[in-house]
Design an enzyme around this catalytic site. Structure first.
Site, PDB file in Angstrom:
ATOM      1  N   ARG A  98      19.669 -12.489 -24.006  1.00 34.23           N
ATOM      2  CA  ARG A  98      20.589 -11.740 -23.147  1.00 34.23           C
ATOM      3  C   ARG A  98      20.189 -10.283 -23.029  1.00 34.23           C
ATOM      4  NH1 ARG A  98      26.441 -14.743 -24.576  1.00 34.23           N
ATOM      5  NH2 ARG A  98      25.951 -16.495 -23.222  1.00 34.23           N
ATOM      6  N   GLN A 102      30.008 -13.004 -20.035  1.00 30.88           N
ATOM      7  CA  GLN A 102      29.730 -11.846 -20.893  1.00 30.88           C
ATOM      8  C   GLN A 102      31.001 -11.019 -21.078  1.00 30.88           C
ATOM      9  OE1 GLN A 102      26.704 -11.769 -22.225  1.00 30.88           O
ATOM     10  NE2 GLN A 102      26.026 -13.459 -20.912  1.00 30.88           N
ATOM     11  N   TYR A 107      21.964 -16.225 -15.045  1.00 26.69           N
ATOM     12  CA  TYR A 107      21.475 -17.020 -16.178  1.00 26.69           C
ATOM     13  C   TYR A 107      21.719 -16.347 -17.534  1.00 26.69           C
ATOM     14  CZ  TYR A 107      16.648 -14.916 -15.600  1.00 26.69           C
ATOM     15  OH  TYR A 107      15.550 -14.116 -15.479  1.00 26.69           O
ATOM     16  N   GLU A 108      21.500 -17.131 -18.595  1.00 29.48           N
ATOM     17  CA  GLU A 108      21.836 -16.696 -19.970  1.00 29.48           C
ATOM     18  C   GLU A 108      23.310 -16.318 -20.082  1.00 29.48           C
ATOM     19  OE1 GLU A 108      19.822 -17.148 -22.303  1.00 29.48           O
ATOM     20  OE2 GLU A 108      17.936 -17.317 -21.228  1.00 29.48           O
ATOM     21  N   GLY A 109      24.159 -17.045 -19.404  1.00 28.60           N
ATOM     22  CA  GLY A 109      25.590 -16.747 -19.429  1.00 28.60           C
ATOM     23  C   GLY A 109      25.940 -15.848 -18.271  1.00 28.60           C
TER      24      GLY A 109
END
Lengths: 594, 594
Positions: free
Chosen positions: A296, A447, A440-442
């Site tokens: 992240r 977040q 992406y990556e959450g």
């Protein structure tokens, strides 16, 4: 055709003047990095970025990846050669443990190099980036044997790596995942299922690919508590370390998408593929998160990096393109028109971007330094605090830097007018590439929820309290410094508003969790502005205290900081007001009215 | 695959409840439009949009336009058939003067239909849109003979039309243009030069294309004062009205660009093409601007339209996709997960978009109504005021609605997560298409400069003073209406801040024009928020006064309005602060520091 030159002077200013990394020479890895060595590493990294990676950025976007009928994937022209140069330069193991072949340099130096790679060619950078993430997870959770088997080749760049989480019916909500793992009695498992959106899932750059795959062991509990993490190599590895037969992992198709065309986004089919448990049974999500936190930060870095490269190209165009006259009268009466840079609104776009990018770099590197301190500091208190900060900053950096990275790539594109919209100049690619980082990556909303739902409340709020105390201390330590006063005032106001919002959430969210969710993104953006204000206050102090403070570089730093205070920081008031509006109007409409 | 359904109820609410267009039945064109007829027109337009235009939106993007070696251009599959349906439906002449074959309906009805066309298929809509712009310019500036020659076929849709301004070295700064016109002694000219970024420059939809071309007559003064406007038909027109030989106008290439792939963006080569002066010699820019003002409103409309269609698809996905659980506990415990719509931050994105789109529609239609009043009102005072408003609102609508249209298309894409980034769902196309609207017909920075540099100061500020007085009157007329109070308070605060900023500019910009330039975009956005606040106050009043005020439709309108007040309007404070920061930090860096 776009260009990129690593902003070496800005990077060194943050590392040396602001963070003074030489103070940490007592820590492993830091003792070797003199200012000269840092300069040499960054210069070499800059050359790779400008001369090898950036020249294939536009061509890679245009050509994209090709999947062949046998499931193999070809990366665009020039990517194999560029990857060889990257591998042979030893860049993949820069900050990795020397026991497995890394160079053991500080994480913060690795982040600076990653910035250059992402700025020069984001789609390229994802291949080694994902492999590094997978290596980090094996390093953190693997057995000694697993580490010996996989890490040396991953760290040298011989082998790639991927993260396999998403399935067609679940992305964010991994509790729903269906990929199954059947124990074979010999310690291995047979993995079966379909994963989608797997970046770098198949490619022709490395001899082997080490897939990390989330799956559910037969009979495991439902939901997130029954998920385990597996190592699934593309090719089996023989006892002597040579590559054996093909495993049952293959690329079923590659996605057609908005950007990052040069990175293969694969549907991965696992068909009774042999996998090996990484970490503990049913604790796969936790192990995956170790990897995701650094990932992240890496994604946040992509946002800032794209802002930097798009700024450079927007600024170059603004200095070059003659169009219109300055509002105050012709600046270059001998030319047919003045360059765009004379126009205040063009400058506004570029200054916005510059004030963001420089502030974000200082904040990101400061966070990376705490990554080093977390692992390497001598005293437990420092390690703990550094870990707190990493946890707190990760969602904020990921979301804010990617949202703004995209907005600023759009801004830089705007500077070129119609020329920004056509492919030729490369500006629209920056926008399309930057867009994925918000997802992406959450996704960024996740977040924000991570921030208000977990990070704020963890350990009774120790992380944010400690951070605010550090800000207060900085302000009081520098009280009476007249030149620094505007920065201290701006920081104090922003911090007070963030504290106000934090307390409002504390007082209201327990009665109705939706209050936290409804304000989460505004809260995150408010917090981010305080972090930027702190970064700018630290940069201003460093500039004012520099031995070369009369150099243009330092004077310009203070001007850009002033712009930040006057033109970016005022948004804090609106964010606070929106947080305090709560959830009522957000949740009032019935679902069917949408 | 994305879908689109025209928001008929919202449109009718604005036309009937808010603007009460039946009150204007004394005006030409309005007398025919009963509520029933409006409903019938909008329904038919909605069917065309949903069933004919939207189904070829994604395929058109994917296929794009093709230029052949002979310079001809083929539009994507299905576009010819769709254009025939559009033409045969009589949509092109809906609001045009019946003398030339139009239906003479109000402009505001034309705007509502254009919204549907742009939402359903923006790239398609540009073909008839540009032809309409060219017809407007001929109608306003042409001789009777020119009108008779060109308008009937343009209004029926038989012929297309284009605007040719930009050249490789000049876009915004038309004073630099080099295309030359040589008088032939017979009233015609030979036009020679290269134009770029010509939307719909060549296509296979119409038998002829009427190009309007800016050029400089040999020996004309330099700069903008020597530019004339010419009619250059693709095919010559014989005296009997039949088409003759090909003129010297051809498409040299088409651009590869970020979006609107289904619209051909051409490099147009004029090689001694025969052209006919439109309007007066050397006054071409003025004539072109007549056309550009309506074109700019049309572009603002595109921004709002893309926000609408992307909202619809984001909202549908949010109701359909099961992922995670509501923060307050499972909303659908019998399902494996709750739909996305339970999550406050997903709702925030959709509510942001909805509050913007509905407000923007009311504001845009209100402005369009003033377009009708400007041309048709019986008394000079009303016509004058309407013209003032059109001039004032044009740059604000163009810039704000396209900036936000893009931001909201991005938001809607975000709702779909990774599925928003791949091409399949159509969300990323909305973003790529929406992006151009911020650039063409005058980049948004130019709109901001037009607002602060021209529109604010014109006639001693009569336009904005009159608008603010109208707001004050609305507030005082409704004083004491408790249900309306939050809307009146929000409007009053926003207006006060806009007035404050206006006065600040008045007091400071004369000493340094850069103060106006530096704050121009924040000023424009602040002004836009006041316009939206006025639109929302008018909608709230209409909803509260409706005979059906207890229907969900009206209740939801008030909830969405409350969301606007709480979550969008607070930005006014920051915009004001930024305007008042002035130009110093914006202009301080030397050009070479960028």
């Amino acid at each position: 055709m776009s260009e990129y030159a690593a902003p070496l002077k800005d990077m060194q200013f943050v590392l040396n003047d602001v963070l003074q990394i030489s103070k940490y020479s007592n820590l492993p890895g830091f003792s070797e990095v003199s200012e000269d060595l840092v300069e040499a590493i960054l210069e070499e990294g800059g050359k790779l970025a400008s001369n090898v990676l950036h020249p294939i950025n536009q061509s890679g976007d245009k050509e994209g990846c090709t999947r062949h009928d046998d499931g193999s994937v070809t990366t665009p022209k020039g990517f194999k050669e560029a990857y060889s140069a990257y591998k042979e330069g030893g860049w993949q193991g820069l900050a990795f443990d020397p026991e497995y072949g890394g160079q053991g340099l500080p994480y913060i130096i690795g982040i600076a190099v990653s910035e250059m790679v992402s700025a020069a060619n984001m789609a390229f950078g994802m291949y080694p980036g994902l492999a590094r993430g997978a290596a980090d997870a094996i390093y953190a959770h693997g057995t000694d044997e697993q580490k010996q088997t996989y890490l040396p080749n991953m760290i040298s760049g011989e082998w790639g790596g991927t993260m396999n989480l998403t399935e067609p019916h679940c992305g964010t909500d991994l509790g729903l995942l269906r990929t199954k793992a059947v124990p074979q009695g010999d310690g291995s498992y047979k993995i079966t299922g379909t994963k989608i959106f797997i970046s770098a899932g198949e490619q022709d750059l490395t001899d082997n690919i080490i897939h990390l795959v989330l799956a559910r062991i037969e009979g495991a509990p439902e939901g997130v508590k029954g998920i385990s993490l597996f190592i699934v190599p593309k090719f089996h590895i023989n006892d002597d370390g040579s590559l054996g037969a093909r495993n049952g992992a293959s690329c079923g198709s590659i996605e057609e998408k908005m950007g990052i065309h040069a990175n293969s986004t694969c549907v991965m089919n696992y068909d009774e593929a042999t996998g090996y448990l990484l970490g503990e049974e049913h604790k796969g999500l936790k192990a995956m998160f170790t990897m995701m936190n650094e990932a992240r930060l890496g994604v946040g870095l992509q946002g800032m990096a794209i802002s930097e490269v798009s700024y450079q190209n927007g600024a170059a165009y603004a200095n070059d393109r003659l169009q219109g006259r300055a509002l105050t009268g012709p600046a270059y009466p001998d030319k047919p028109a003045d360059p765009l840079i004379v126009h205040p609104d063009v400058r506004r776009m570029l200054m916005d971007q510059r004030a963001f990018t420089e502030g974000a770099r200082a904040w990101m590197y400061w966070t990376a330094l705490h990554g080093d301190l977390h692992h390497k500091a001598e005293d437990e208190e420092t390690r703990q605090k550094a870990d707190d900060y990493m946890g707190l900053m990760t969602p904020i950096l990921k979301s804010y830097l990617t949202d703004k990275g995209y907005a600023h790539a759009t801004n830089a594109q705007q500077v070129l007018g119609g020329h920004g919209y056509i492919q030729e100049w490369g500006m629209e690619q920056f926008v399309r590439d930057a867009r994925i980082a918000m997802i992406y990556e959450g996704a960024n909303g996740i977040q924000a929820l991570d921030l208000v739902g977990r990070k704020l409340t963890k350990d009774g709020g120790r992380a944010w309290q400690s951070y605010f105390a550090e800000i207060d201390e900085f302000i009081s330590d520098n009280e009476g410094n007249a030149e620094l006063k505007p920065f201290l005032d701006g920081l104090a106001t922003s911090k007070a508003r963030t504290l106000d919002a934090t307390q409002w959430l504390g007082a209201n969210a327990m009665q109705n969790f939706n209050h936290a969710g409804a304000g989460s993104m505004d809260y995150l953006n408010l917090f981010a502005l305080t972090c930027l204000a702190f970064a700018w206050a630290q940069m201003a102090k460093a500039a004012l205290e520099s031995d070369n403070k009369d150099d243009d570089f330092y004077k310009n730093k203070l001007i850009t900081g002033r712009y930040f205070l006057e033109r970016i920081l005022p948004d804090t008031g609106a964010h606070l007001e929106k947080v305090k509006a709560g959830a009522d109007a957000v949740m009032a409409l019935p679902a069917e009215a949408f």
